[in-house]
Motif scaffolding. Structure first.
Motif, PDB file in Angstrom:
ATOM      1  N   SER A 242       0.848  -1.195   0.000  1.00  0.00           N
ATOM      2  CA  SER A 242       0.000   0.000   0.000  1.00  0.00           C
ATOM      3  C   SER A 242       0.878   1.237   0.000  1.00  0.00           C
ATOM      4  CB  SER A 242      -0.934  -0.002   1.210  1.00  0.00           C
ATOM      5  OG  SER A 242      -0.177   0.062   2.396  1.00  0.00           O
ATOM      6  N   GLY A 243       0.272   2.370  -0.331  1.00  0.00           N
ATOM      7  CA  GLY A 243       1.003   3.636  -0.367  1.00  0.00           C
ATOM      8  C   GLY A 243       0.577   4.445  -1.573  1.00  0.00           C
TER       9      GLY A 243
ATOM     10  N   VAL B 150       2.072   6.329  -5.299  1.00  0.00           N
ATOM     11  CA  VAL B 150       3.103   6.462  -6.326  1.00  0.00           C
ATOM     12  C   VAL B 150       2.817   7.750  -7.090  1.00  0.00           C
ATOM     13  CG1 VAL B 150       4.119   5.420  -8.386  1.00  0.00           C
ATOM     14  CG2 VAL B 150       3.323   3.977  -6.539  1.00  0.00           C
ATOM     15  N   VAL B 151       3.877   8.505  -7.428  1.00  0.00           N
ATOM     16  CA  VAL B 151       3.735   9.773  -8.140  1.00  0.00           C
ATOM     17  C   VAL B 151       4.353   9.642  -9.528  1.00  0.00           C
ATOM     18  CG1 VAL B 151       4.272  12.243  -8.113  1.00  0.00           C
ATOM     19  CG2 VAL B 151       3.865  11.035  -5.959  1.00  0.00           C
ATOM     20  N   LEU B 152       3.595  10.024 -10.559  1.00  0.00           N
ATOM     21  CA  LEU B 152       4.062  10.042 -11.952  1.00  0.00           C
ATOM     22  C   LEU B 152       4.135  11.490 -12.398  1.00  0.00           C
ATOM     23  CD1 LEU B 152       4.660   8.589 -14.695  1.00  0.00           C
ATOM     24  CD2 LEU B 152       2.191   8.737 -15.128  1.00  0.00           C
ATOM     25  N   LYS B 153       5.308  11.907 -12.925  1.00  0.00           N
ATOM     26  CA  LYS B 153       5.490  13.265 -13.450  1.00  0.00           C
ATOM     27  C   LYS B 153       6.011  13.175 -14.877  1.00  0.00           C
ATOM     28  CE  LYS B 153       6.299  15.692  -9.147  1.00  0.00           C
ATOM     29  NZ  LYS B 153       7.121  16.646  -8.423  1.00  0.00           N
ATOM     30  N   TYR B 154       5.393  13.967 -15.773  1.00  0.00           N
ATOM     31  CA  TYR B 154       5.819  14.006 -17.171  1.00  0.00           C
ATOM     32  C   TYR B 154       5.350  15.309 -17.803  1.00  0.00           C
ATOM     33  CZ  TYR B 154       0.991  12.612 -18.118  1.00  0.00           C
ATOM     34  OH  TYR B 154      -0.380  12.564 -18.159  1.00  0.00           O
TER      35      TYR B 154
ATOM     36  N   ASP C  13       0.721  13.315 -11.344  1.00  0.00           N
ATOM     37  CA  ASP C  13      -0.440  12.489 -11.014  1.00  0.00           C
ATOM     38  C   ASP C  13      -0.044  11.485  -9.940  1.00  0.00           C
ATOM     39  OD1 ASP C  13      -2.967  11.423 -11.100  1.00  0.00           O
ATOM     40  OD2 ASP C  13      -2.759  10.508 -13.082  1.00  0.00           O
ATOM     41  N   THR C  14      -0.999  11.087  -9.126  1.00  0.00           N
ATOM     42  CA  THR C  14      -0.739  10.100  -8.096  1.00  0.00           C
ATOM     43  C   THR C  14      -1.670   8.903  -8.267  1.00  0.00           C
ATOM     44  OG1 THR C  14      -2.289  11.129  -6.552  1.00  0.00           O
ATOM     45  CG2 THR C  14       0.004  11.801  -6.395  1.00  0.00           C
ATOM     46  N   ALA C  15      -1.203   7.749  -7.820  1.00  0.00           N
ATOM     47  CA  ALA C  15      -2.014   6.533  -7.819  1.00  0.00           C
ATOM     48  C   ALA C  15      -1.784   5.806  -6.504  1.00  0.00           C
ATOM     49  CB  ALA C  15      -1.651   5.628  -8.988  1.00  0.00           C
TER      50      ALA C  15
ATOM     51  N   ASP D 235       7.965   6.773  -5.372  1.00  0.00           N
ATOM     52  CA  ASP D 235       7.165   6.586  -4.160  1.00  0.00           C
ATOM     53  C   ASP D 235       6.950   7.981  -3.561  1.00  0.00           C
ATOM     54  OD1 ASP D 235       6.602   6.284  -1.351  1.00  0.00           O
ATOM     55  OD2 ASP D 235       7.227   4.207  -1.541  1.00  0.00           O
ATOM     56  N   LYS D 236       5.787   8.239  -3.017  1.00  0.00           N
ATOM     57  CA  LYS D 236       5.485   9.560  -2.456  1.00  0.00           C
ATOM     58  C   LYS D 236       6.456   9.932  -1.339  1.00  0.00           C
ATOM     59  CE  LYS D 236       1.882  12.642  -1.119  1.00  0.00           C
ATOM     60  NZ  LYS D 236       0.521  12.973  -1.344  1.00  0.00           N
TER      61      LYS D 236
END
Length: 84
Positions: A40-41, A43-47, A56-58, A81-82
């Motif tokens: 769990s936790g 995840v951050v995606l940057k582009y 964006d986060t998931a 990871d955040k």
């Protein structure tokens, strides 16, 4: 300066036709992944999706995550990871 109805309508048509080329050429994408060391936790995606930086986060659920978005062309991205 007063505008006539014809000038106003011409302005509306012109301004509505001036959409970004990237919007017209953008495609949907789906990014699925696994996080083997964490169940769990966040995840951050940057582009970059010109001209904006997208962040964006998931949520990680049972070790997996998924991102869904739109992009106009291939680009470099970071996935973290955040807590990182």
């Amino acid at each position: 300066m007063k505008f006539s109805i014809i000038q106003f309508l011409a302005f509306l048509i012109l301004s509505s036709s001036c959409t970004s080329i990237t919007d017209k050429n953008s495609q949907n994408f789906t990014l699925k992944g696994e996080y083997k060391s964490q169940d769990s936790g966040i995840v951050v995606l940057k582009y970059y999706s010109e001209p904006h930086l997208i962040s964006d986060t998931a949520e990680i659920k049972k070790g997996g995550f998924i991102f869904i978005g739109r992009i106009s062309e291939p680009t470099q991205a970071t996935l973290r990871d955040k807590n990182d």
